[in-house]
Design a protein around this motif. Sequence first.
Motif, mmCIF file in Angstrom:
data_model
loop_
_atom_site.group_PDB
_atom_site.id
_atom_site.type_symbol
_atom_site.label_atom_id
_atom_site.label_comp_id
_atom_site.label_asym_id
_atom_site.label_seq_id
_atom_site.Cartn_x
_atom_site.Cartn_y
_atom_site.Cartn_z
ATOM 1 N N LYS A 121 84.882 10.641 -15.250
ATOM 2 C CA LYS A 121 85.560 11.733 -15.934
ATOM 3 C C LYS A 121 86.601 11.202 -16.920
ATOM 4 O O LYS A 121 87.076 10.068 -16.790
ATOM 5 N N PRO A 122 86.954 12.024 -17.913
ATOM 6 C CA PRO A 122 87.985 11.609 -18.883
ATOM 7 C C PRO A 122 89.292 11.198 -18.205
ATOM 8 O O PRO A 122 90.010 10.340 -18.718
ATOM 9 N N LEU A 123 89.605 11.803 -17.065
ATOM 10 C CA LEU A 123 90.826 11.446 -16.341
ATOM 11 C C LEU A 123 90.834 9.973 -15.965
ATOM 12 O O LEU A 123 91.858 9.295 -16.027
ATOM 13 N N ILE A 124 89.669 9.452 -15.579
ATOM 14 C CA ILE A 124 89.562 8.048 -15.194
ATOM 15 C C ILE A 124 89.648 7.156 -16.425
ATOM 16 O O ILE A 124 90.277 6.095 -16.389
ATOM 17 N N ALA A 125 89.027 7.587 -17.502
ATOM 18 C CA ALA A 125 89.077 6.809 -18.742
ATOM 19 C C ALA A 125 90.517 6.635 -19.213
ATOM 20 O O ALA A 125 90.908 5.564 -19.699
ATOM 21 N N LYS A 126 91.316 7.676 -19.032
ATOM 22 C CA LYS A 126 92.725 7.597 -19.436
ATOM 23 C C LYS A 126 93.477 6.612 -18.551
ATOM 24 O O LYS A 126 94.317 5.839 -19.033
ATOM 25 N N GLU A 127 93.174 6.598 -17.253
ATOM 26 C CA GLU A 127 93.815 5.651 -16.337
ATOM 27 C C GLU A 127 93.403 4.220 -16.678
ATOM 28 O O GLU A 127 94.218 3.293 -16.616
ATOM 29 N N GLU A 128 92.130 4.027 -17.050
ATOM 30 C CA GLU A 128 91.647 2.700 -17.447
ATOM 31 C C GLU A 128 92.411 2.190 -18.664
ATOM 32 O O GLU A 128 92.775 1.014 -18.737
ATOM 33 N N THR A 130 95.441 3.037 -19.513
ATOM 34 C CA THR A 130 96.806 2.743 -19.089
ATOM 35 C C THR A 130 96.897 1.385 -18.409
ATOM 36 O O THR A 130 97.800 0.585 -18.692
ATOM 37 N N ILE A 131 95.953 1.125 -17.504
ATOM 38 C CA ILE A 131 95.976 -0.113 -16.718
ATOM 39 C C ILE A 131 95.449 -1.305 -17.506
ATOM 40 O O ILE A 131 95.828 -2.448 -17.271
ATOM 41 N N GLY A 132 94.547 -1.053 -18.444
ATOM 42 C CA GLY A 132 93.953 -2.141 -19.217
ATOM 43 C C GLY A 132 92.802 -2.807 -18.501
ATOM 44 O O GLY A 132 92.469 -3.962 -18.774
ATOM 45 N N VAL A 133 92.176 -2.068 -17.579
ATOM 46 C CA VAL A 133 91.042 -2.586 -16.807
ATOM 47 C C VAL A 133 90.007 -1.478 -16.681
ATOM 48 O O VAL A 133 90.366 -0.305 -16.552
ATOM 49 N N LYS A 134 88.726 -1.831 -16.708
ATOM 50 C CA LYS A 134 87.657 -0.861 -16.524
ATOM 51 C C LYS A 134 87.290 -0.751 -15.045
ATOM 52 O O LYS A 134 87.171 -1.759 -14.349
ATOM 53 N N SER A 135 87.115 0.472 -14.569
ATOM 54 C CA SER A 135 86.644 0.680 -13.205
ATOM 55 C C SER A 135 85.129 0.489 -13.161
ATOM 56 O O SER A 135 84.456 0.482 -14.196
ATOM 57 N N LEU A 136 84.591 0.342 -11.957
ATOM 58 C CA LEU A 136 83.153 0.165 -11.773
ATOM 59 C C LEU A 136 82.571 1.464 -11.224
ATOM 60 O O LEU A 136 82.841 1.839 -10.082
ATOM 61 N N PRO A 137 81.766 2.178 -12.026
ATOM 62 C CA PRO A 137 81.164 3.427 -11.541
ATOM 63 C C PRO A 137 80.123 3.139 -10.454
ATOM 64 O O PRO A 137 79.260 2.281 -10.629
ATOM 65 N N VAL A 138 80.234 3.847 -9.331
ATOM 66 C CA VAL A 138 79.308 3.636 -8.218
ATOM 67 C C VAL A 138 78.930 4.974 -7.593
ATOM 68 O O VAL A 138 79.586 5.999 -7.809
#
Length: 267
Positions: A121-128, A130-138
Motif C-alpha cells: 500500500k502507499p502507506l508502506i511506500a511512504k515509510e520506505e 522515510t527509512i531509506g530501505v525497501k521492504s520485502l513483499p510476502v
Amino acid sequence: MSAKLIFSDIDGTLITSQGVVSSTTIEAIRKQIIAGNLFIPVSARFPKGIMNVVDKITNFCPMIAYNGALVLDEMGRPLNSQFFEASLALKLIEEIEALDTNDLAWNVYSGYNWFSSLNKKPLIAKEEETIGVKSLPVSTEQIKELKGVHKMLIIGKPTLIDKIIPSLESKFPSLVFVKSAPHLLEVVLKGVNKGNAVKIILDSFAMDKGNAWAFGDNYNDESMFDSVGHPVLMGNAPKDLKESLSIPITLDNDHDGIAAVLNKIPN
C-alpha cells in the motif's frame, strides 16, 4: 571522570523533520565520542534503518532496535533478542485485514528483515521513503514460516490508529501496542521496551544510570527516560507528554535540541 553513555531515539529526535541529522548535532555527538563517551541509537526501526542514519556519525556503536526487542553490542552481537510467535503475528494480520480498509497497513520485522504485504500500500511506500530501505513483499504463508517476530508495525491514519488500540489490546494481551508517531503503532512482546534495553546496555558496560543521558520525543521513549539519570524530552514532543513528564525539555529536532544539551555537558 567516568565515561558517559548517550542514548538517543532517531525519528523526531536525532533527525530533523527533513529526515537528516544536522551538521551541528553530528559535531556535538562526535565531540562526545572523541572525549571517550559512547553514543547508542535507540529506535523502533530495524538495524539497517538505524544504520542508514547513524553511519553519518559513527560506524562503531551498540544499538537498540525494535523498541528494545533486539539489543546489539558494538560488534553487532546480540545482547538480547525477544520475539513472539509467527502464528500470533498472523492472527494480528488477519485482524487488520478484516477491517477491509486502505487506511491501515501491516509490517512484520524478524531479525534483519522487513516484510510487508504482497499488495503493498502507499502507506508502506511512504515509510520506505522515510527509512531509506525497501521492504520485502510476502504472502501470509511466508510469514508463517518465520522462526519468530521481533516487531510488527501498523501504519494508518492517526484517528483510526487511536480507535483500534483498545480492541487490539483486549484481543492480544501478550503484546504491547505503543505509538511512536501519530500514524505509527508499534507492536512488541509484553515486557519489551526501550527502558529494559537501556538497562541491558548499562549492565554490559557496568555503568551506573547516573552517567547516562537519553533523548526522546514520544510515548515509546517514556521507559527509557526512567532508566537513565539524565532524561531529556525534545521540544517537538506531544503536548500531553510535556505536561505529564517532569523532566528537562530541550529545543525541537529542527533546532538541534540534542546539541544544545550535549554542548553543556562537561567532559
